[in-house]
Write an enzyme that holds these catalytic residues in place. Structure first.
Site, PDB file in Angstrom:
ATOM      1  N   LYS A  56       0.854  -1.182   0.000  1.00 35.93           N
ATOM      2  CA  LYS A  56       0.000   0.000   0.000  1.00 35.93           C
ATOM      3  C   LYS A  56       0.896   1.240   0.000  1.00 35.93           C
ATOM      4  CE  LYS A  56      -1.926   2.840   2.727  1.00 35.93           C
ATOM      5  NZ  LYS A  56      -1.742   4.038   1.880  1.00 35.93           N
ATOM      6  N   GLU A 102       9.305  16.724  14.573  1.00 40.32           N
ATOM      7  CA  GLU A 102       9.691  16.588  13.175  1.00 40.32           C
ATOM      8  C   GLU A 102       8.781  17.482  12.327  1.00 40.32           C
ATOM      9  OE1 GLU A 102       8.507  13.083  10.968  1.00 40.32           O
ATOM     10  OE2 GLU A 102      10.565  12.837  10.271  1.00 40.32           O
ATOM     11  N   GLU A 159       9.424   2.055  10.771  1.00 45.35           N
ATOM     12  CA  GLU A 159      10.494   3.021  10.469  1.00 45.35           C
ATOM     13  C   GLU A 159       9.836   4.388  10.529  1.00 45.35           C
ATOM     14  OE1 GLU A 159      13.647   2.511   9.831  1.00 45.35           O
ATOM     15  OE2 GLU A 159      13.659   0.337   9.635  1.00 45.35           O
ATOM     16  N   CYS A 212      13.472  11.674   6.015  1.00 43.97           N
ATOM     17  CA  CYS A 212      13.404  11.279   7.431  1.00 43.97           C
ATOM     18  C   CYS A 212      14.718  11.529   8.143  1.00 43.97           C
ATOM     19  CB  CYS A 212      13.004   9.812   7.536  1.00 43.97           C
ATOM     20  SG  CYS A 212      14.017   8.738   6.512  1.00 43.97           S
TER      21      CYS A 212
END
Ligand code: NAD
Length: 503
Positions: free
Chosen positions: A181, A396, A256, A295
Site C-alpha cells: 500500500k 519533526e 520506520e 526522514c
C-alpha cells in the site's frame, strides 16, 4: 511495456489481475509543482484490501513461491533490477511528477532501488542455514531460515518507490507473498513498478497492490489474522496506531518512523576556508535536499559557539541562493513540497518558531516568484538562537526548516545530540578523530555520519533508536526481518528418553 502516467489504471493488482475498486472509488493525483491533476487512480475499499490479503495468504500457503529455490528467486530479483534500469527514465519522470523532487534526485532513487534488488539477490544466495554443534554425533542440529509469510507493506510519500523497495526486495528473496500500500499522495511509481514485477514473471498473487488512504484501509490491512508481518514506514502517530491494531493478533510489526536529526559541527572542523565552505555545503544539503522531506534530514544544527555567527551567516547566504522550481526543469536545485497540506503544516511550524522566540534568519515564507505561484513551494528557512524547550527543535517538521543551537563543550554537544525522543540519524563534523569516535559511539541514533552526511548503502542496516522505530531495513538484518528462524533437531539414532522410570 511503456510506462506512462496515462496507463497506470486500473491501479489495483490482486492475484495477477489489474482492476478498479469494488465500489468505483478513485482519487485525483496532483502535480505539486503546478497544482494540477496528473491523473486519477483507483482506490481500494477495505474489502478489496481483505481480498488482496486472502490471495497473498493462499499463494503463500500453496508454496508456489515459498517453495522455489533461492536461485530461482534471486534470478527474478536480478530480472527486476534489469527492468528498472531499462525503464529508469520513465520511472524517474513519474516519481518527479508525483513528488515534486528534481529529476536528478529521482534518477538517483531509481538507481538506489536497483541496487537494493541486486544486493538482496546476492545476499540471499549466501545467507544460508547454520549447523549447531550440540556435542552429540548422532544429532544433526540446524537452524534454517523460512519465509515469514504474508507481509503488508505500507509506505510514505517522500521516497515512494525507494522506501517500498527496501521491503519488497528482501521479502521476495525470502519467499514471502505481499500486499503493498503506497501513500495515497504518491502511488504512481509503485503501480509502474508492479507492472515490471509482472513482466519479470513473478507468479501471480505474490505481489499484490492496493491503493487508498490509511484511515480507510488501515484496519483491514493491519488487524488481519492472515497477515504474518507488517512493515511500515511513516510518521510516529501512524506507527503507534498500527502497532496497536496488530497487537490483537500478535502480528510482528517493524516501524520506520520519523527523525529529528542533529548535525553537530565543532570549530576544529571549519578552521580553514575550504573546510568551512565544505561544512556549510554539507549542512545545507543535509537539511534542504528534497525540501527537507527526508526522514534523516539534518534539521538541527548544533554548532560550537565560537564559529556559530560566521557559519550561520554563510549558511543563510547559500540558502538564499538555492534555485527552486519544477523538478522537471534541469536548472532547479529543489522542487515544491509534496502537497498543499504539507505546506500548510510547515507554515504552522514557522509561525510557532517565531512565537517560541527563535530568530528567523532566512526564508519563512512562500517564494514571491510568480512562476512558482501555482505550486506548493516554500523557501529554505533557518531559525537561529533555538533551544531544546522549543517544539520546532523537538518535533519533526518534515520540511525545509533548520534550527540552530549552540554549545561550548564536547559533553554539551553530545547531550544536545541525544536530547530528542527520536534516534534515526546524526552527523558530526570534527577534524579530531578521537573526539569524532567518542561522539559517534555516544550518539543514540541508528545511523551516524562522521564528516559526511546523508549517505547510505543497501549493504548497511537502516533504522531508528527510540521513537524512530524498531527493526532494521537493508543489510543482512533487512533480510532477516522477512524470515523465521527454525531450529531443527534430528536424532539419527533415537532411543528412549529415559527420564521417568519404566514400570
Ligand atoms: P504517514 O504516517 O502519514 O503515512 C505513511 C503511510 O501510512 C501512508 O501510506 C498512509 O496512507 C498510511 N497510513 C496512515 N494511517 C494509517 C493507518 N491508520 N493504518 C495503516 N496505514 C496508515 O507518513 P507520511 O506523511 O506519508 O510520511 C512522512 C513520515 O514518514 C515522516 O514522519 C518521515 O520521517 C517518515 N519516514 C521515515 C523513514 C525511515 O526510514 N525511518 C523514511 C521515510 C519517511
Amino acid at each position: 511495456m511503456a510506462i506512462e502516467p496515462g496507463n497506470l489504471r486500473p491501479s489495483l493488482h490482486i492475484g495477477g489481475e489489474w482492476s478498479g475498486s469494488s465500489d468505483g472509488g478513485t482519487r485525483e493525483i496532483v502535480d505539486p509543482a503546478t497544482g494540477s491533476a496528473i491523473l486519477v487512480v483507483d482506490e481500494a475499499t477495505p474489502d478489496d484490501a481483505r481480498r488482496a490479503i486472502s490471495v497473498a495468504r493462499h499463494v503463500f500457503d500453496d508454496g508456489r513461491w515459498a517453495g522455489t529455490s533461492v536461485a530461482e528467486r534471486t534470478a527474478f530479483l536480478t530480472k527486476i533490477a534489469d527492468l528498472l534500469q531499462r525503464d529508469k527514465e520513465q520511472l524517474a519522470h513519474i516519481e518527479t511528477l508525483d513528488t515534486g523532487k528534481t529529476l536528478a534526485e529521482s534518477r538517483i532513487d531509481i538507481d538506489d532501488v536497483t541496487s537494493v534488488f541486486r544486493y538482496y539477490a546476492e545476499l540471499a544466495a549466501v545467507h544460508g542455514d547454520r549447523l549447531v554443534d550440540v556435542g552429540r554425533p548422532e544429532v544433526i542440529s540446524r537452524v534454517v531460515h523460512e519465509p515469514i509469510g504474508v507481509c503488508v507493506m505500507i509506505a510514505p510519500w517522500n521516497y515512494p518507490l525507494l522506501q517500498i523497495s527496501w521491503k519488497i526486495a528482501p521479502a521476495l528473496a525470502a519467499g514471502c507473498t505481499m500486499v503493498l500500500k503506497p501513500s495515497e499522495v504518491t502511488p504512481l511509481s509503485t503501480i509502474a513498478f508492479v507492472k515490471l514485477v509482472q513482466e519479470a514473471g513473478v507468479p501471480d498473487g505474490v505481489v499484490n497492490l492496493v491503493q487508498g488512504s490509511g484511515a480507510v484501509l488501515g484496519e483491514a490491512l493491519t488487524a488481519n489474522p492472515d497477515v504474518d508481518f507488517i512493515s511500515f514506514t511513516g510518521g510516529l502517530a501512524t506507527g503507534r496506531t498500527i502497532l496497536a491494531a496488530a497487537a490483537s493478533n500478535v502480528t510482528k510489526v517493524a516501524v520506520e518512523l520519523g527523525g529529528k536529526n542533529p548535525h553537530i559541527v565543532f570549530a576544529d572542523a571549519v578552521s580553514d576556508p575550504t573546510a568551512f565552505a565544505d561544512s556549510v555545503d554539507h549542512v545545507l544539503t543535509g537539511v534542504f535536499l528534497h525540501s527537507g522531506q527526508v526522514c534523516s534530514a539534518g534539521t538541527r544544527l548544533i554548532i560550537e559557539d565560537s564559529v556559530a555567527d560566521l557559519f550561520v551567516a554563510a549558511l543563510a547566504e547559500r540558502a538564499r541562493g538555492i534555485r527552486m522550481g519544477s523538478g522537471l526543469d534541469p536548472t532547479s536545485e529543489t522542487g515544491p513540497l509534496v502537497s498543499e497540506a504539507q505546506r500548510r503544516k510547515i507554515e504552522k511550524y514557522v509561525a510557532l518558531g517565531v512565537e517560541e522566540g527563535a530568530e528567523l534568519v532566512v526564508g519563512g515564507s512562500r517564494p514571491d516568484d510568480r512562476e512558482l505561484a501555482d505550486g506548493s513551494y516554500f523557501l529554505p528557512t533557518i531559525f537561529d538562537r533555538c533551544d531544546r524547550t522549543m517544539k520546532i527543535v523537538q518535533e519533526e517538521t518534515f520540511g525545509p526548516i533548520l534550527t540552530v543551537e549552540r554549545f561550548t563543550t564536547e559533553e554539551e554537544a553530545l547531550r544536545l545530540g541525544n536530547d530528542t525522543n527520536y534516534g534515526l540519524a546524526a552527523g558530526v563534523r570534527t577534524s579530531d578523530s578521537a573526539r569524532g569516535e567518542r561522539l559517534v559511539r555516544g550518539l543514540r541514533h541508528g545511523t551516524v555520519w562522521l564528516n559526511d552526511f546523508g549517505i547510505y548503502t543497501a549493504a548497511a542496516e537502516w533504522g531508528g533508536f527510540k521513537r524512530s522505530g524498531n527493526g532494521r531495513e537493508l543489510g543482512p538484518s533487512g533480510l532477516s526481518e522477512y524470515q523465521e528462524a527454525k531450529h531443527i533437531w534430528h536424532n539419527t539414532s533415537p532411543t528412549a528418553a529415559g527420564w521417568f522410570v519404566t514400570r
